[in-house]
Design a protein around this motif. Structure first.
Motif, mmCIF file in Angstrom:
data_model
loop_
_atom_site.group_PDB
_atom_site.id
_atom_site.type_symbol
_atom_site.label_atom_id
_atom_site.label_comp_id
_atom_site.label_asym_id
_atom_site.label_seq_id
_atom_site.Cartn_x
_atom_site.Cartn_y
_atom_site.Cartn_z
ATOM 1 N N LEU A 15 -5.343 -12.135 -16.861
ATOM 2 C CA LEU A 15 -4.487 -11.102 -16.272
ATOM 3 C C LEU A 15 -4.848 -9.718 -16.799
ATOM 4 C CD1 LEU A 15 -1.089 -13.007 -16.293
ATOM 5 C CD2 LEU A 15 -2.518 -12.472 -14.298
ATOM 6 N N TYR A 16 -5.207 -9.632 -18.063
ATOM 7 C CA TYR A 16 -5.618 -8.348 -18.638
ATOM 8 C C TYR A 16 -6.914 -7.865 -17.993
ATOM 9 C CZ TYR A 16 -6.631 -4.758 -22.092
ATOM 10 O OH TYR A 16 -6.908 -3.562 -22.717
ATOM 11 N N ARG A 17 -7.861 -8.763 -17.875
ATOM 12 C CA ARG A 17 -9.149 -8.407 -17.257
ATOM 13 C C ARG A 17 -8.952 -7.955 -15.812
ATOM 14 N NH1 ARG A 17 -11.531 -12.929 -17.823
ATOM 15 N NH2 ARG A 17 -11.479 -13.649 -15.685
ATOM 16 N N LEU A 18 -8.016 -8.592 -15.101
ATOM 17 C CA LEU A 18 -7.745 -8.228 -13.710
ATOM 18 C C LEU A 18 -6.881 -6.971 -13.587
ATOM 19 C CD1 LEU A 18 -6.929 -11.735 -12.181
ATOM 20 C CD2 LEU A 18 -9.052 -10.409 -11.922
ATOM 21 N N GLY A 19 -6.261 -6.539 -14.696
ATOM 22 C CA GLY A 19 -5.362 -5.397 -14.647
ATOM 23 C C GLY A 19 -4.025 -5.720 -14.008
ATOM 24 N N THR A 20 -3.647 -6.991 -14.027
ATOM 25 C CA THR A 20 -2.402 -7.455 -13.412
ATOM 26 C C THR A 20 -1.297 -7.402 -14.462
ATOM 27 O OG1 THR A 20 -3.783 -8.938 -12.114
ATOM 28 C CG2 THR A 20 -1.430 -9.280 -11.958
ATOM 29 N N TYR A 21 -0.911 -6.182 -14.812
ATOM 30 C CA TYR A 21 -0.014 -5.987 -15.942
ATOM 31 C C TYR A 21 1.434 -6.380 -15.645
ATOM 32 C CZ TYR A 21 -3.940 -3.461 -17.954
ATOM 33 O OH TYR A 21 -5.170 -3.110 -18.439
ATOM 34 N N GLN A 22 1.869 -6.329 -14.399
ATOM 35 C CA GLN A 22 3.234 -6.748 -14.110
ATOM 36 C C GLN A 22 3.432 -8.232 -14.391
ATOM 37 O OE1 GLN A 22 4.040 -5.175 -10.111
ATOM 38 N NE2 GLN A 22 5.651 -3.986 -11.105
ATOM 39 N N ARG A 23 2.395 -9.019 -14.242
ATOM 40 C CA ARG A 23 2.501 -10.465 -14.496
ATOM 41 C C ARG A 23 2.174 -10.826 -15.941
ATOM 42 N NH1 ARG A 23 5.056 -13.906 -12.203
ATOM 43 N NH2 ARG A 23 3.502 -15.496 -12.470
ATOM 44 N N ILE A 24 1.483 -9.952 -16.652
ATOM 45 C CA ILE A 24 1.020 -10.291 -17.998
ATOM 46 C C ILE A 24 2.173 -10.466 -18.982
ATOM 47 C CG2 ILE A 24 0.697 -7.997 -19.045
ATOM 48 C CD1 ILE A 24 -2.133 -9.027 -19.867
ATOM 49 N N VAL A 25 3.324 -9.891 -18.649
ATOM 50 C CA VAL A 25 4.466 -10.022 -19.562
ATOM 51 C C VAL A 25 4.918 -11.475 -19.704
ATOM 52 C CG1 VAL A 25 5.256 -7.667 -19.179
ATOM 53 C CG2 VAL A 25 6.198 -9.511 -17.791
ATOM 54 N N HIS A 26 4.674 -12.291 -18.704
ATOM 55 C CA HIS A 26 5.144 -13.680 -18.755
ATOM 56 C C HIS A 26 4.376 -14.522 -19.785
ATOM 57 C CE1 HIS A 26 7.970 -12.859 -15.615
ATOM 58 N NE2 HIS A 26 7.008 -12.220 -14.973
ATOM 59 N N PRO A 27 3.039 -14.515 -19.810
ATOM 60 C CA PRO A 27 2.384 -15.263 -20.887
ATOM 61 C C PRO A 27 2.575 -14.626 -22.265
ATOM 62 C CG PRO A 27 0.739 -14.218 -19.488
ATOM 63 C CD PRO A 27 2.060 -14.060 -18.809
ATOM 64 N N ILE A 28 2.831 -13.304 -22.324
ATOM 65 C CA ILE A 28 3.160 -12.688 -23.616
ATOM 66 C C ILE A 28 4.493 -13.254 -24.104
ATOM 67 C CG2 ILE A 28 3.770 -10.538 -24.793
ATOM 68 C CD1 ILE A 28 1.722 -9.119 -22.925
ATOM 69 N N ALA A 29 5.460 -13.375 -23.200
ATOM 70 C CA ALA A 29 6.748 -13.973 -23.557
ATOM 71 C C ALA A 29 6.570 -15.434 -23.965
ATOM 72 C CB ALA A 29 7.725 -13.857 -22.391
ATOM 73 N N GLY A 30 5.699 -16.145 -23.268
ATOM 74 C CA GLY A 30 5.408 -17.532 -23.646
ATOM 75 C C GLY A 30 4.824 -17.616 -25.043
ATOM 76 N N ALA A 31 3.916 -16.691 -25.361
ATOM 77 C CA ALA A 31 3.326 -16.659 -26.701
ATOM 78 C C ALA A 31 4.386 -16.343 -27.758
ATOM 79 C CB ALA A 31 2.187 -15.647 -26.747
ATOM 80 N N ALA A 32 5.391 -15.542 -27.376
ATOM 81 C CA ALA A 32 6.498 -15.254 -28.297
ATOM 82 C C ALA A 32 7.286 -16.532 -28.589
ATOM 83 C CB ALA A 32 7.411 -14.185 -27.700
ATOM 84 N N ALA A 33 7.606 -17.287 -27.554
ATOM 85 C CA ALA A 33 8.331 -18.546 -27.743
ATOM 86 C C ALA A 33 7.497 -19.532 -28.557
ATOM 87 C CB ALA A 33 8.711 -19.144 -26.395
ATOM 88 N N LEU A 34 6.201 -19.543 -28.319
ATOM 89 C CA LEU A 34 5.298 -20.392 -29.082
ATOM 90 C C LEU A 34 5.320 -20.009 -30.564
ATOM 91 C CD1 LEU A 34 2.931 -22.409 -29.428
ATOM 92 C CD2 LEU A 34 1.407 -20.535 -28.770
ATOM 93 N N ALA A 35 5.270 -18.703 -30.843
ATOM 94 C CA ALA A 35 5.310 -18.241 -32.238
ATOM 95 C C ALA A 35 6.620 -18.681 -32.895
ATOM 96 C CB ALA A 35 5.151 -16.722 -32.301
ATOM 97 N N ALA A 36 7.710 -18.601 -32.159
ATOM 98 C CA ALA A 36 9.005 -19.055 -32.700
ATOM 99 C C ALA A 36 8.963 -20.548 -33.007
ATOM 100 C CB ALA A 36 10.122 -18.731 -31.717
#
Length: 131
Positions: free
Chosen positions: A38-59
């Protein structure tokens, strides 16, 4: 391209499934792939979802500060870009994030949230991929 966007979306959902099943290493790999594409594609509106997933994973992995920082980053980026509300799409993440917040002092939580709120997309992606 549409194909790459589809791959990123599938990786996000596979990450979610692996997280729910307790396979943290597989979830980590899936979220990293989704964020990278998503970063490579510049699809930043959708990138927040896997970032949130990574947050839950870190927790789930006992990394409370990292979890809160990434969650705050995802939420701030979501608000800035007008993306879909994270709590609606990822209700399952909230219990993990709440537990991570509960296990921290208020000063540590506030510092992690402040650090996340000022992250750029590039910084949030780097944080996800640093794992």
């Amino acid at each position: 391209t549409g194909f790459e966007f589809g791959v990123a979306t599938i990786q996000l959902w596979l990450g979610n499934i692996n997280l729910l099943c307790g396979d943290l290493n597989a979830a980590r790999a899936c979220y990293a792939e989704s964020v990278s594409v998503l970063y490579r594609l510049g699809t930043y509106q959708r990138i927040v979802h896997p970032i949130a997933g990574a947050a839950a994973l870190a927790a789930a992995d006992g990394q409370g500060v990292r979890a809160i920082t990434l969650w705050a980053a995802a939420d701030a980026l979501r608000a800035a870009m007008g993306s879909a509300d994270l709590s609606m799409a990822h209700e399952g993440y909230l219990a993990r994030i709440t537990a991570a917040k509960t296990g921290m002092t208020s000063d540590a939580r506030e510092a992690a949230e402040a650090a996340g709120r000022v992250m750029t997309v590039t910084q949030a992606v780097a944080c996800v991929l640093a794992d």
